[in-house]
Motif scaffolding. Structure first.
Motif, PDB file in Angstrom:
ATOM      1  N   PHE A   1      -7.934  20.639  -1.205  1.00  0.00           N
ATOM      2  CA  PHE A   1      -7.706  19.432  -0.408  1.00  0.00           C
ATOM      3  C   PHE A   1      -8.767  19.352   0.677  1.00  0.00           C
ATOM      4  CE2 PHE A   1      -3.652  20.618  -2.210  1.00  0.00           C
ATOM      5  CZ  PHE A   1      -3.111  19.410  -2.624  1.00  0.00           C
ATOM      6  N   VAL A   2      -9.331  18.153   0.848  1.00  0.00           N
ATOM      7  CA  VAL A   2     -10.394  17.937   1.832  1.00  0.00           C
ATOM      8  C   VAL A   2      -9.995  16.787   2.751  1.00  0.00           C
ATOM      9  CG1 VAL A   2     -12.828  17.351   2.183  1.00  0.00           C
ATOM     10  CG2 VAL A   2     -12.150  18.720   0.197  1.00  0.00           C
ATOM     11  N   ALA A   3     -10.144  17.004   4.057  1.00  0.00           N
ATOM     12  CA  ALA A   3      -9.945  15.931   5.025  1.00  0.00           C
ATOM     13  C   ALA A   3     -11.231  15.129   5.110  1.00  0.00           C
ATOM     14  CB  ALA A   3      -9.573  16.508   6.386  1.00  0.00           C
ATOM     15  N   ASP A   4     -11.199  13.903   4.610  1.00  0.00           N
ATOM     16  CA  ASP A   4     -12.356  12.999   4.591  1.00  0.00           C
ATOM     17  C   ASP A   4     -12.245  12.111   5.829  1.00  0.00           C
ATOM     18  OD1 ASP A   4     -14.493  11.423   3.914  1.00  0.00           O
ATOM     19  OD2 ASP A   4     -13.504  10.442   2.216  1.00  0.00           O
ATOM     20  N   ILE A   5     -12.758  12.608   6.957  1.00  0.00           N
ATOM     21  CA  ILE A   5     -12.458  12.000   8.243  1.00  0.00           C
ATOM     22  C   ILE A   5     -13.002  10.588   8.371  1.00  0.00           C
ATOM     23  CG2 ILE A   5     -14.455  13.157   9.294  1.00  0.00           C
ATOM     24  CD1 ILE A   5     -11.168  12.254  11.040  1.00  0.00           C
ATOM     25  N   GLY A   6     -14.232  10.341   7.871  1.00  0.00           N
ATOM     26  CA  GLY A   6     -14.821   9.015   8.014  1.00  0.00           C
ATOM     27  C   GLY A   6     -14.081   7.950   7.234  1.00  0.00           C
ATOM     28  N   ASN A   7     -13.492   8.322   6.106  1.00  0.00           N
ATOM     29  CA  ASN A   7     -12.717   7.384   5.295  1.00  0.00           C
ATOM     30  C   ASN A   7     -11.220   7.458   5.598  1.00  0.00           C
ATOM     31  OD1 ASN A   7     -14.893   6.281   3.744  1.00  0.00           O
ATOM     32  ND2 ASN A   7     -14.969   8.182   2.557  1.00  0.00           N
ATOM     33  N   ARG A   8     -10.835   8.307   6.545  1.00  0.00           N
ATOM     34  CA  ARG A   8      -9.444   8.438   6.982  1.00  0.00           C
ATOM     35  C   ARG A   8      -8.493   8.682   5.805  1.00  0.00           C
ATOM     36  NH1 ARG A   8      -8.622   3.991  11.855  1.00  0.00           N
ATOM     37  NH2 ARG A   8     -10.625   4.363  12.872  1.00  0.00           N
ATOM     38  N   ARG A   9      -8.800   9.736   5.059  1.00  0.00           N
ATOM     39  CA  ARG A   9      -7.975  10.042   3.898  1.00  0.00           C
ATOM     40  C   ARG A   9      -8.040  11.526   3.584  1.00  0.00           C
ATOM     41  NH1 ARG A   9     -11.759   7.443  -0.994  1.00  0.00           N
ATOM     42  NH2 ARG A   9     -13.536   8.865  -0.695  1.00  0.00           N
ATOM     43  N   VAL A  10      -7.132  11.958   2.729  1.00  0.00           N
ATOM     44  CA  VAL A  10      -7.153  13.298   2.137  1.00  0.00           C
ATOM     45  C   VAL A  10      -7.529  13.142   0.671  1.00  0.00           C
ATOM     46  CG1 VAL A  10      -5.768  15.307   1.482  1.00  0.00           C
ATOM     47  CG2 VAL A  10      -5.421  14.230   3.714  1.00  0.00           C
ATOM     48  N   GLU A  11      -8.436  13.983   0.192  1.00  0.00           N
ATOM     49  CA  GLU A  11      -8.799  13.970  -1.223  1.00  0.00           C
ATOM     50  C   GLU A  11      -8.384  15.303  -1.860  1.00  0.00           C
ATOM     51  OE1 GLU A  11     -12.300  11.736  -2.673  1.00  0.00           O
ATOM     52  OE2 GLU A  11     -13.100  12.129  -0.667  1.00  0.00           O
ATOM     53  N   LYS A  12      -7.909  15.203  -3.085  1.00  0.00           N
ATOM     54  CA  LYS A  12      -7.449  16.371  -3.834  1.00  0.00           C
ATOM     55  C   LYS A  12      -8.354  16.577  -5.048  1.00  0.00           C
ATOM     56  CE  LYS A  12      -3.376  18.160  -6.321  1.00  0.00           C
ATOM     57  NZ  LYS A  12      -1.961  17.875  -6.703  1.00  0.00           N
ATOM     58  N   PHE A  13      -8.742  17.845  -5.283  1.00  0.00           N
ATOM     59  CA  PHE A  13      -9.637  18.186  -6.378  1.00  0.00           C
ATOM     60  C   PHE A  13      -9.102  19.398  -7.137  1.00  0.00           C
ATOM     61  CE2 PHE A  13     -12.170  16.301  -3.002  1.00  0.00           C
ATOM     62  CZ  PHE A  13     -12.977  15.396  -3.672  1.00  0.00           C
ATOM     63  N   GLN A  14      -9.558  19.530  -8.364  1.00  0.00           N
ATOM     64  CA  GLN A  14      -9.386  20.771  -9.095  1.00  0.00           C
ATOM     65  C   GLN A  14     -10.415  21.771  -8.576  1.00  0.00           C
ATOM     66  OE1 GLN A  14      -9.628  19.991 -13.310  1.00  0.00           O
ATOM     67  NE2 GLN A  14      -7.927  18.533 -13.285  1.00  0.00           N
ATOM     68  N   PRO A  15     -10.260  23.063  -8.861  1.00  0.00           N
ATOM     69  CA  PRO A  15     -11.194  24.057  -8.320  1.00  0.00           C
ATOM     70  C   PRO A  15     -12.656  23.824  -8.678  1.00  0.00           C
ATOM     71  CG  PRO A  15      -9.233  25.147  -9.160  1.00  0.00           C
ATOM     72  CD  PRO A  15      -9.129  23.704  -9.574  1.00  0.00           C
ATOM     73  N   ASP A  16     -12.918  23.143  -9.806  1.00  0.00           N
ATOM     74  CA  ASP A  16     -14.305  22.889 -10.202  1.00  0.00           C
ATOM     75  C   ASP A  16     -14.861  21.599  -9.620  1.00  0.00           C
ATOM     76  OD1 ASP A  16     -12.933  20.964 -11.629  1.00  0.00           O
ATOM     77  OD2 ASP A  16     -13.673  21.570 -13.598  1.00  0.00           O
ATOM     78  N   GLY A  17     -14.078  20.925  -8.756  1.00  0.00           N
ATOM     79  CA  GLY A  17     -14.556  19.702  -8.120  1.00  0.00           C
ATOM     80  C   GLY A  17     -14.129  18.424  -8.808  1.00  0.00           C
ATOM     81  N   THR A  18     -13.375  18.516  -9.886  1.00  0.00           N
ATOM     82  CA  THR A  18     -12.880  17.313 -10.545  1.00  0.00           C
ATOM     83  C   THR A  18     -11.915  16.572  -9.632  1.00  0.00           C
ATOM     84  OG1 THR A  18     -13.093  18.354 -12.721  1.00  0.00           O
ATOM     85  CG2 THR A  18     -11.664  16.410 -12.572  1.00  0.00           C
ATOM     86  N   PHE A  19     -12.188  15.300  -9.407  1.00  0.00           N
ATOM     87  CA  PHE A  19     -11.345  14.500  -8.515  1.00  0.00           C
ATOM     88  C   PHE A  19      -9.969  14.290  -9.139  1.00  0.00           C
ATOM     89  CE2 PHE A  19      -9.695  10.286  -7.356  1.00  0.00           C
ATOM     90  CZ  PHE A  19      -9.612  10.418  -5.977  1.00  0.00           C
ATOM     91  N   VAL A  20      -8.924  14.419  -8.302  1.00  0.00           N
ATOM     92  CA  VAL A  20      -7.551  14.238  -8.768  1.00  0.00           C
ATOM     93  C   VAL A  20      -6.906  13.021  -8.123  1.00  0.00           C
ATOM     94  CG1 VAL A  20      -5.240  15.270  -8.894  1.00  0.00           C
ATOM     95  CG2 VAL A  20      -7.268  16.710  -9.196  1.00  0.00           C
ATOM     96  N   ALA A  21      -6.943  12.934  -6.809  1.00  0.00           N
ATOM     97  CA  ALA A  21      -6.248  11.843  -6.114  1.00  0.00           C
ATOM     98  C   ALA A  21      -6.757  11.762  -4.687  1.00  0.00           C
ATOM     99  CB  ALA A  21      -4.731  12.084  -6.123  1.00  0.00           C
ATOM    100  N   ALA A  22      -6.398  10.663  -4.015  1.00  0.00           N
ATOM    101  CA  ALA A  22      -6.702  10.489  -2.593  1.00  0.00           C
ATOM    102  C   ALA A  22      -5.601   9.657  -1.972  1.00  0.00           C
ATOM    103  CB  ALA A  22      -8.057   9.815  -2.404  1.00  0.00           C
TER     104      ALA A  22
END
Length: 303
Positions: free
Chosen positions: A192-213
C-alpha cells in the motif's frame, strides 16, 4: 385484587440497560517522556513495530537521529545514534528484527542488525542515487520497498541494494503517483502506498501490479506529520489505516471504508492528540505517535 397486584409486582424484573457499543477507537493507554535521557524523546517523527510488538521510534537530534526500541509497554530496550541523518522519513523492521531507516537528505537507506550495529548504508541503486526516499517497508519475503517522491517511483530491492522491481510514473492514473510518501507491506504481501499529491491510497501486488486505489478524505492536506509528507499509513491482516495528522480513517483491505475519526480524543491533555505517525501492533491495536507531546497512544480498533 390486592393479591394479584402484589404477585404482579413480585414477578416484575428490572429493565436491563442497553449495552453501549465501544467507540471505533477505544483508548487503552499511553507512554512516553520528553527529554534527552535513555528512552526519552526530543523530536520523534517515525514509528514502527516488530512481529512481537516492540516499538521503534526515530527521534531527530540536531544533525543526527536516535533510533529507540521499546517493549510493548513502553520500557526502553535499545537506543543508537545514526550520524548524518538529519531528516529521517520512515523506519521499518523485518521479521528477523533488522532495522531500516530512510533519510531524505542526503538520501540514504540505513540497515542495522537487531542490536543497532550497522549492516550497510545504501545511497545508490543500479547506478542511480536515491532521490528523496520517503518510505520504507519490508515484505514477508525480505524484499525492501522504497518510495521516491522526486521521481514518483516505488523501488523493490534486496538487502544488498540490488534492484528487483521498479514501478510508477508521474500522473493520476492507475499505478501512477504524485509525490508518493509512506509505504507499507501487509501480511498477505500486498503493498500500500500513500499517493499524497493525488490524495489516495494505492494497492499493489508485490511485483508492482496495480490492484486498486481509493480516495483519502483529508481533513487538512497541508500538515507534515512524521517525515511522510502529510500521510501516515499502516496495514494489518484485517484493515488499512491512514492519518493526515488530524483524522484517522480505517478501510478494509479492499478499500471499503469502515469509519473515520475526525479528531482523536484528548488524552491527558486539553488538546486533541496529533497522529504524527501510526502503526498496527501484532494484536491489531493501533499505535499513534503523538509527536508534539513525545508519546505513543494505544487504541483498540472496533470494526
Amino acid at each position: 385484587m390486592l393479591g394479584t397486584l402484589l404477585a404482579a409486582i413480585g414477578c416484575s424484573h428490572p429493565a436491563v440497560p442497553a449495552k453501549v457499543a465501544p467507540p471505533p477507537l477505544e483508548f487503552l493507554g499511553a507512554w512516553g517522556t520528553q527529554g534527552e535521557g535513555l528512552g526519552e524523546l526530543v523530536s520523534p517523527c517515525c514509528l514502527a513495530a516488530d512481529s512481537v510488538g516492540n516499538v521503534f521510534i526515530a527521534d531527530v537530534r540536531g544533525s543526527s537521529t536516535v533510533v529507540h526500541k521499546f517493549d510493548p509497554a513502553g520500557h526502553p530496550l535499545l537506543a543508537f545514534y545514526v550520524d548524518g541523518a538529519p531528516r529521517p522519513s520512515s523506519v521499518s523492521v523485518d521479521q528477523a528484527g533488522g532495522i531500516y531507516l530512510t533519510d531524505r537528505s542526503p538520501g540514504n537507506l540505513y540497515i542495522f542488525f537487531p542490536d543497532g550495529s550497522p549492516v550497510r548504508t545504501i545511497h545508490r541503486i543500479s547506478g542511480h542515487a536515491l532521490q528523496s526516499p520517503e518510505g520504507v517497508a519490508v515484505g514477508e519475503s525480505g524484499s525492501i520497498y522504497l518510495t521516491q517522491a522526486d521521481d514518483n517511483r516505488v523501488l523493490s530491492i534486496n538487502s544488498r541494494g540490488r534492484l528487483l522491481e521498479s514501478w510508477g510514473t508521474k500522473g493520476d492514473g492507475p499505478g501512477q503517483f504524485s509525490s508518493p510518501s509512506k509505504i507499507v507491506a501487509a501480511p498477505d504481501g500486498s503493498i500500500f502506498v500513500a499517493d499524497i499529491g493525488n490524495r489516495r491510497v494505492e494497492k499493489f501486488q508485490p511485483d508492482g501490479t496495480f490492484v486498486a486505489a481509493w480516495n483519502l478524505p483529508l481533513t487538512d492536506p497541508s500538515p507534515e506529520p512524521g517525515g511522510n509528507k502529510g500521510i501516515a499509513l499502516a496495514a494489518s491482516e484485517k484493515f488499512v489505516a491512514a492519518s493526515d495528522g488530524v483524522s484517522v480513517q480505517i478501510w478494509t483491505l479492499d478499500g471499503k471504508p469502515s469509519f473515520v475519526e475526525n479528531h482523536l480524543p484528548p488524552v491527558a491533555s486539553p488538546e486533541p492528540a496529533t497522529p504524527s505517525d501510526i502503526v498496527i501492533a501484532p494484536n491489531g491495536d493501533l499505535l499513534v505517535l503523538d509527536a508534539p507531546r513525545a508519546r505513543v497512544l494505544r487504541f483498540r480498533v472496533n470494526l
